[in-house]
Scaffold this motif. Structure first.
Motif, short mmCIF file in Angstrom:
data_model
loop_
_atom_site.label_atom_id
_atom_site.label_comp_id
_atom_site.label_asym_id
_atom_site.label_seq_id
_atom_site.Cartn_x
_atom_site.Cartn_y
_atom_site.Cartn_z
N PRO A 28 0.84 -1.21 0.00
CA PRO A 28 0.00 0.00 0.00
C PRO A 28 0.87 1.26 0.00
O PRO A 28 1.88 1.32 0.68
N SER A 29 0.44 2.25 -0.77
CA SER A 29 1.21 3.49 -0.84
C SER A 29 0.54 4.62 -0.11
O SER A 29 1.09 5.71 -0.03
N ARG A 106 -6.01 -0.05 3.26
CA ARG A 106 -4.73 -0.70 3.00
C ARG A 106 -4.94 -2.12 2.48
O ARG A 106 -4.25 -2.57 1.59
N GLU A 109 -6.05 -1.90 -1.16
CA GLU A 109 -4.91 -1.57 -2.03
C GLU A 109 -3.98 -2.78 -2.16
O GLU A 109 -3.47 -3.07 -3.24
N ARG A 110 -3.77 -3.50 -1.06
CA ARG A 110 -2.93 -4.69 -1.10
C ARG A 110 -3.55 -5.76 -2.02
O ARG A 110 -2.86 -6.39 -2.81
N ALA A 112 -5.52 -5.22 -4.58
CA ALA A 112 -5.37 -4.76 -5.96
C ALA A 112 -3.95 -5.02 -6.46
O ALA A 112 -3.76 -5.51 -7.58
N ARG A 113 -2.95 -4.70 -5.66
CA ARG A 113 -1.56 -4.89 -6.07
C ARG A 113 -1.21 -6.38 -6.20
O ARG A 113 -0.54 -6.78 -7.13
#
Length: 147
Positions: A28-29, A106, A109-110, A112-113
């Motif tokens: 996560p960014s 987070r 997002e994790r 998705a990545r």
């Protein structure tokens, strides 16, 4: 052992899990917080309200450190302290909706990545990971039973 049931190398498992954990933590960014701060939010989000002493033990930090972390999280509106109904002298730390949103964001997002990365694996590699998930979940369960 037959070729279908390779010997489990605990050293290799440890190394891969360490590397995977580091990668996963850094995916996560958004909401860049310290690992321990994020761990506290995850613990409260997944396991419910905790006393400071319980957080000290679960996060493996000093009482002073957990107090500082919780104070900062409280100041940022990510946790709140409430009296412990079972002991009026103690407090329970609760994650707030804002704190839970950080954990959920987070995780999204994790996901998705990791989806992007998993899409680059072969079908056999994806199947191998899928087959390993129940055993990895069982390791987590066994660890939690010991604490």
């Amino acid at each position: 052992m037959s070729p279908r049931s390779p010997e489990l190398s605990i050293a290799e498992l440890t190394s891969v899990l360490e590397n995977f954990t580091r990668m996963s933590i850094r995916l996560p960014s958004v909401q860049r917080l310290s690992f321990t701060t994020l761990s506290v939010l995850h613990t409260l989000s997944q396991r419910g309200p905790k006393r400071l002493t319980e957080l000290t033990a679960s996060e493996q930090v000093t009482q002073s450190a957990i107090t500082q972390i919780v104070t900062k999280l409280e100041r940022d509106g990510l946790v709140r302290r409430e009296p412990d109904p079972s002991d009026g002298r103690a407090v329970l730390v609760h994650v707030t909706p804002a704190g839970a949103a950080i954990v959920d964001g987070r995780r999204a997002e994790r996901i998705a990545r990791l989806t992007e990365l998993a899409d680059q694996l072969t079908p056999a590699e994806r199947a191998a990971i899928a087959a390993a998930l129940p055993a990895l979940a069982r390791l987590v369960e066994l660890s939690q039973q010991q604490h």
